[in-house]
Scaffold this motif. Structure first.
Motif, PDB file in Angstrom:
ATOM      1  N   GLY A  91       0.832  -1.188   0.000  1.00 57.64           N
ATOM      2  CA  GLY A  91       0.000   0.000   0.000  1.00 57.64           C
ATOM      3  C   GLY A  91       0.867   1.238   0.000  1.00 57.64           C
ATOM      4  N   GLY A  92       0.267   2.345  -0.368  1.00 55.28           N
ATOM      5  CA  GLY A  92       1.015   3.590  -0.367  1.00 55.28           C
ATOM      6  C   GLY A  92       0.101   4.791  -0.476  1.00 55.28           C
ATOM      7  N   ILE A  93       0.664   5.954  -0.182  1.00 55.05           N
ATOM      8  CA  ILE A  93      -0.070   7.216  -0.230  1.00 55.05           C
ATOM      9  C   ILE A  93       0.935   8.329  -0.431  1.00 55.05           C
ATOM     10  N   GLY A  94       0.461   9.420  -1.008  1.00 51.28           N
ATOM     11  CA  GLY A  94       1.309  10.588  -1.172  1.00 51.28           C
ATOM     12  C   GLY A  94       0.596  11.842  -0.716  1.00 51.28           C
ATOM     13  N   VAL A  95       1.371  12.901  -0.554  1.00 46.97           N
ATOM     14  CA  VAL A  95       0.836  14.234  -0.318  1.00 46.97           C
ATOM     15  C   VAL A  95       1.550  15.133  -1.313  1.00 46.97           C
ATOM     16  N   LEU A 124      -5.888  -0.804   6.505  1.00 40.75           N
ATOM     17  CA  LEU A 124      -4.613  -0.262   6.036  1.00 40.75           C
ATOM     18  C   LEU A 124      -4.777   1.108   5.384  1.00 40.75           C
ATOM     19  N   ALA A 125      -5.806   1.315   4.590  1.00 36.10           N
ATOM     20  CA  ALA A 125      -6.011   2.638   3.973  1.00 36.10           C
ATOM     21  C   ALA A 125      -6.170   3.700   5.059  1.00 36.10           C
ATOM     22  N   GLY A 126      -6.893   3.384   6.097  1.00 36.56           N
ATOM     23  CA  GLY A 126      -7.058   4.317   7.212  1.00 36.56           C
ATOM     24  C   GLY A 126      -5.745   4.626   7.906  1.00 36.56           C
ATOM     25  N   LYS A 127      -4.914   3.600   8.057  1.00 36.08           N
ATOM     26  CA  LYS A 127      -3.603   3.824   8.688  1.00 36.08           C
ATOM     27  C   LYS A 127      -2.711   4.680   7.797  1.00 36.08           C
ATOM     28  N   LEU A 128      -2.775   4.473   6.490  1.00 37.92           N
ATOM     29  CA  LEU A 128      -1.986   5.297   5.573  1.00 37.92           C
ATOM     30  C   LEU A 128      -2.467   6.749   5.630  1.00 37.92           C
ATOM     31  N   LEU A 129      -3.783   6.958   5.596  1.00 34.88           N
ATOM     32  CA  LEU A 129      -4.334   8.306   5.696  1.00 34.88           C
ATOM     33  C   LEU A 129      -3.893   8.978   6.991  1.00 34.88           C
ATOM     34  N   LYS A 130      -4.021   8.265   8.078  1.00 31.89           N
ATOM     35  CA  LYS A 130      -3.663   8.824   9.391  1.00 31.89           C
ATOM     36  C   LYS A 130      -2.177   9.178   9.453  1.00 31.89           C
ATOM     37  N   THR A 131      -1.330   8.339   8.886  1.00 32.50           N
ATOM     38  CA  THR A 131       0.109   8.625   8.877  1.00 32.50           C
ATOM     39  C   THR A 131       0.396   9.913   8.119  1.00 32.50           C
ATOM     40  N   ALA A 132      -0.182  10.051   6.934  1.00 31.48           N
ATOM     41  CA  ALA A 132       0.031  11.264   6.135  1.00 31.48           C
ATOM     42  C   ALA A 132      -0.531  12.490   6.854  1.00 31.48           C
ATOM     43  N   GLU A 133      -1.720  12.361   7.422  1.00 27.96           N
ATOM     44  CA  GLU A 133      -2.344  13.485   8.132  1.00 27.96           C
ATOM     45  C   GLU A 133      -1.478  13.925   9.307  1.00 27.96           C
ATOM     46  N   THR A 142      -2.641  22.189   8.561  1.00 26.35           N
ATOM     47  CA  THR A 142      -3.821  21.812   9.338  1.00 26.35           C
ATOM     48  C   THR A 142      -5.038  21.460   8.497  1.00 26.35           C
ATOM     49  N   THR A 143      -4.956  21.668   7.174  1.00 29.03           N
ATOM     50  CA  THR A 143      -6.063  21.294   6.289  1.00 29.03           C
ATOM     51  C   THR A 143      -5.495  20.584   5.074  1.00 29.03           C
ATOM     52  N   LEU A 144      -6.070  19.439   4.760  1.00 25.67           N
ATOM     53  CA  LEU A 144      -5.675  18.659   3.590  1.00 25.67           C
ATOM     54  C   LEU A 144      -6.895  18.475   2.688  1.00 25.67           C
ATOM     55  N   TYR A 145      -6.624  18.203   1.411  1.00 26.29           N
ATOM     56  CA  TYR A 145      -7.681  17.966   0.426  1.00 26.29           C
ATOM     57  C   TYR A 145      -7.370  16.688  -0.328  1.00 26.29           C
ATOM     58  N   LYS A 181     -10.093  17.799   4.953  1.00 26.63           N
ATOM     59  CA  LYS A 181      -9.972  17.310   6.341  1.00 26.63           C
ATOM     60  C   LYS A 181      -9.128  18.293   7.116  1.00 26.63           C
ATOM     61  N   ARG A 182      -9.660  18.736   8.216  1.00 25.55           N
ATOM     62  CA  ARG A 182      -8.909  19.601   9.119  1.00 25.55           C
ATOM     63  C   ARG A 182      -8.214  18.696  10.124  1.00 25.55           C
ATOM     64  N   THR A 183      -6.905  18.785  10.166  1.00 29.75           N
ATOM     65  CA  THR A 183      -6.126  17.839  10.968  1.00 29.75           C
ATOM     66  C   THR A 183      -5.824  18.346  12.377  1.00 29.75           C
ATOM     67  N   TYR A 184      -6.200  19.556  12.689  1.00 28.65           N
ATOM     68  CA  TYR A 184      -5.875  20.105  14.005  1.00 28.65           C
ATOM     69  C   TYR A 184      -6.897  19.756  15.064  1.00 28.65           C
TER      70      TYR A 184
END
Length: 185
Positions: A91-95, A124-133, A142-145, A181-184
């Motif tokens: 799995g993988g994700i980018g920003v 796993l997708a949730g864990k990848l999202l959380k790691t990037a966030e 503090t805000t991602l799209y 998503k507001r990460t703060y």
């Protein structure tokens, strides 16, 4: 013993049995995933480019260049994260600054989220999202799209629909959904 377990499961309602089986699979699988930032794991760079490219129909050279920038400039975008299971990227994700959509004011963007089919429905997708966030929050973002054609997947993880955008990866580029998503919080 296995025969006794099988006999016991015959008296358990299917929905409860499926829940517990899913939980056992989730627990066993997710505990062994390692999620790594590529900027600190150069060994995986070429394998990551090879992993991402075919899933998004982009030339491998684009990912090689983007990942090289991530490694050479660890405090800038783009950044990539990979999930490793049994010495394989699953799995993988980018920003990135912009994930090829027409709303350049809505930045930065989660991009390239992919989990191999046999590792889906394990969190796993949730864990990848959380790691990037979390990584972006540590950088003061503090805000991602993100842009997607999915209609309910990201809501599970706290993302909010903002608007439709034109997106190059969509089957109908004029009806892609942009989320925030507001990460703060």
């Amino acid at each position: 013993m296995l025969t006794n377990i099988i006999k016991m499961t015959n008296s358990v309602p299917k929905n409860i049995l499926n829940f517990f089986l899913s939980f056992i699979i989730f627990t066993n699988a997710c505990l062994n995933f390692s999620i790594l930032p590529l900027r600190a794991n150069v060994f995986w760079a070429e394998k990551a480019a090879t992993f991402f490219a075919p899933h998004w129909n982009d030339p491998i050279a684009e990912f090689q260049q983007s990942i090289a920038h991530c490694i050479e400039h660890p405090n800038q975008l783009p950044q990539y994260y990979i999930a490793i299971y049994q010495n394989r990227i699953v799995g993988g994700i980018g920003v990135c600054v912009n994930d090829d959509h027409d709303r350049y004011d809505l930045t930065p963007n989660i991009c390239d989220l992919w989990v191999e089919p046999e590792y889906r429905n394990m969190g796993l997708a949730g864990k990848l999202l959380k790691t990037a966030e979390e990584d972006m929050l540590q950088r003061g973002i503090t805000t991602l799209y993100l842009v997607t054609e999915h209609t309910s997947f990201y809501e599970r993880y706290g993302w909010t629909f903002v608007c439709n955008v034109n997106w190059k990866y969509a089957s109908d580029p004029t009806h892609s959904r942009l989320y925030e998503k507001r990460t703060y919080m």
